[in-house]
Scaffold this motif. Structure first.
Motif, PDB file in Angstrom:
ATOM      1  N   GLU A 285       0.830  -1.201   0.000  1.00 50.76           N
ATOM      2  CA  GLU A 285       0.000   0.000   0.000  1.00 50.76           C
ATOM      3  C   GLU A 285       0.871   1.260   0.000  1.00 50.76           C
ATOM      4  N   ILE A 286       2.017   1.200   0.670  1.00 49.16           N
ATOM      5  CA  ILE A 286       2.940   2.334   0.651  1.00 49.16           C
ATOM      6  C   ILE A 286       3.683   2.361  -0.682  1.00 49.16           C
ATOM      7  N   GLY A 287       4.017   1.172  -1.209  1.00 48.71           N
ATOM      8  CA  GLY A 287       4.633   1.116  -2.529  1.00 48.71           C
ATOM      9  C   GLY A 287       3.752   1.753  -3.588  1.00 48.71           C
ATOM     10  N   ALA A 288       2.450   1.545  -3.496  1.00 49.56           N
ATOM     11  CA  ALA A 288       1.526   2.156  -4.465  1.00 49.56           C
ATOM     12  C   ALA A 288       1.515   3.668  -4.330  1.00 49.56           C
ATOM     13  N   ARG A 289       1.634   4.169  -3.104  1.00 44.68           N
ATOM     14  CA  ARG A 289       1.692   5.621  -2.905  1.00 44.68           C
ATOM     15  C   ARG A 289       2.967   6.197  -3.521  1.00 44.68           C
ATOM     16  N   VAL A 290       4.071   5.487  -3.355  1.00 43.16           N
ATOM     17  CA  VAL A 290       5.332   5.947  -3.948  1.00 43.16           C
ATOM     18  C   VAL A 290       5.220   5.969  -5.465  1.00 43.16           C
ATOM     19  N   GLU A 291       4.617   4.925  -6.026  1.00 38.87           N
ATOM     20  CA  GLU A 291       4.434   4.860  -7.476  1.00 38.87           C
ATOM     21  C   GLU A 291       3.614   6.047  -7.976  1.00 38.87           C
ATOM     22  N   ARG A 292       2.533   6.375  -7.256  1.00 36.23           N
ATOM     23  CA  ARG A 292       1.688   7.501  -7.677  1.00 36.23           C
ATOM     24  C   ARG A 292       2.442   8.823  -7.588  1.00 36.23           C
ATOM     25  N   GLU A 293       3.231   9.004  -6.520  1.00 35.67           N
ATOM     26  CA  GLU A 293       3.989  10.245  -6.402  1.00 35.67           C
ATOM     27  C   GLU A 293       5.022  10.365  -7.509  1.00 35.67           C
ATOM     28  N   ALA A 294       5.739   9.276  -7.773  1.00 36.77           N
ATOM     29  CA  ALA A 294       6.772   9.303  -8.810  1.00 36.77           C
ATOM     30  C   ALA A 294       6.168   9.647 -10.168  1.00 36.77           C
TER      31      ALA A 294
END
Length: 464
Positions: A285-294
């Protein structure tokens, strides 16, 4: 109030006659440090004939590292590393260290780092281009990949040398050197280096490999840039003269500083990124947030230095990763004189042990310290936390010279990877920390390659 005597300091239970706590730290160093942290913020221990203090007190840490650094030197446990990097910035002391630090500092100035961003992005893009040829689901070792790309970035940025072709050879050499250095710390009665044991012979061969690399870099630079016109660390070191304007650094001095920069400039960052990938795989779930920010910040273009300040979540993720898995998980200072620190008398010769491994996990400073929670580094949640409760790069005059370089590199690499790759551990992978000179993952970080973007991005920038 009078300082409290050293003899009244809380003592860690256990310990053997003559050997003290040495067998315990050899058997389970993490458990040893955790037991000390539970006992008290400042604990007295003994290793054979050596007096030592383990401190988790931010006031004492600040005193030793920042307020009175001239009263403390790196402990004798750095002797093994000195046999590898000689008198480089990591191990040198006194006026010699000050001179070398002054010479190297301009290479890490913020204005210089702006120009390095494009080198970092280019090397990362080359790695990702290679990954794009992989089949989905392919197994790979994230630590090995991070070692390779950070080595290339260090070589290109600091020395103008592309070390990608030597990455396996350098990795193999480090695989010999780091366990040997760690063994010197854990087993002080090992045979001296001149005795031709199997381990000593392997070490000499590994050092010869690194020496050949370093001297080749120096010789190639002398031929290509005899006037030292290049604007990087190597040229600054090669152009340096002593305070009277006399001769510059000897080849041995150059070798020590280059080797220090090569090792410190990629080993710790590679470890931090490998642990970060593991944590994001465990917390998708945090990985998905990082992906969206990037994706939102970078779009489909090559990152520039101006993007880095916008990668706020990436910054917090890297910071939280280094909280849980600090590359420099423990370091030491030895008192050069009798001193008083945080109200305790510290006799001359006492080793002060500072352990980010347990300091970063102390419930005194961190809510739910075992939980991966990057948002704990939001400003509103960081207010009131002691500065010296978080030491991923050390502090004081000897704070890591490459701190800004490492953070820029880590955020950029993380964002570029997250835009294209979803972090996924191999099924059944059990990644364990190895308390070597730096905090490596024992056996690497086995991952499965998973794409998040179907097409490569297009370089739309003209400058970094």
């Amino acid at each position: 109030m009078d300082a409290r005597p050293y003899e009244s300091m809380p003592t860690l239970p256990g310990g053997l006659p003559l050997l003290g706590h040495w067998p315990e730290i050899i058997h389970d160093v993490f458990g040893f440090l955790e037991r000390a942290a539970e006992r008290a913020d400042v604990v007295r221990v003994r290793f054979v004939h050596e007096r030592a203090v383990i401190t988790h007190d931010p006031a004492m840490i600040q005193h030793v590292l920042q307020q009175s650094p001239r009263l403390y030197a790196k402990s004798r446990n750095y002797a093994g590393m000195k046999k590898v990097v000689g008198e480089g910035l990591l191990t040198s002391e006194g006026d010699f260290w000050k001179r070398q630090r002054k010479l190297a500092q301009p290479a890490f100035h913020h204005a210089k780092l702006r120009g390095i961003t494009r080198t970092m992005a280019s090397a990362t893009e080359d790695m990702l281009a290679r990954w794009r040829t992989w089949e989905d689901g392919r197994p790979f070792d994230l630590h090995e990949e991070m070692m390779r790309v950070t080595l290339r970035i260090a070589g290109l940025s600091l020395f103008g040398a592309d070390l990608d072709g030597e990455s396996r050879e350098i990795g193999a050499a480090l695989g010999v050197i780091l366990p040997w250095v760690n063994g010197i710390i854990q087993e002080p009665f090992r045979p001296p280096l001149w005795i031709p044991t199997r381990e000593n012979r392997a070490l000499r061969e590994a050092l010869a490999t690194l020496d050949r690399l370093v001297y080749r870099i120096v010789e190639e630079r002398r031929r290509s840039d005899p006037e030292h016109q290049r604007d990087d660390l190597l040229s600054m070191l090669m152009a340096a003269t002593d305070d009277e304007g006399g001769g510059g650094m000897s080849d041995r001095q150059l070798r020590d500083e280059i080797l220090t920069a090569v090792l410190a400039g990629h080993e710790t960052t590679a470890n931090a990124l490998a642990w970060t990938g593991m944590l994001l795989a465990r917390h998708p779930e945090i990985g998905a947030r990082v992906e969206r920010e990037a994706s939102a910040v970078l779009g489909d273009r090559t990152p520039s230095v101006d993007d880095l300040s916008k990668l706020e979540l990436c910054d917090r993720v890297v910071s939280e990763s280094m909280r849980l898995y600090p590359p420099a998980w423990e370091f030491e200072r030895e008192a050069l004189v009798d001193d008083v620190a945080a109200g305790w008398r510290i006799p001359k010769g006492t080793v002060v042990m500072i352990a980010p491994w347990t300091l970063h996990r102390s419930p005194r400073f961190w809510d739910e310290p075992a939980r991966f929670d990057p948002d704990r580094f939001l400003p509103e949640r960081s207010a009131g936390r002691p500065r010296y409760a978080y030491l991923p790069f050390g502090d004081g005059p000897r704070v890591c010279i490459g701190k800004a370089f490492a953070m820029m590199e880590s955020k950029l690499l993380l964002a570029m990877m997250a835009r294209e790759v979803r972090f996924e551990l191999e099924p059944g992978a059990h990644v364990r920390p190895e308390p070597s000179v730096t905090l490596r993952a024992r056996g690497g970080v086995p991952m499965r390659f998973r794409r998040t973007a179907p097409a490569p991005f297009v370089d739309q920038t003209t400058s970094a």
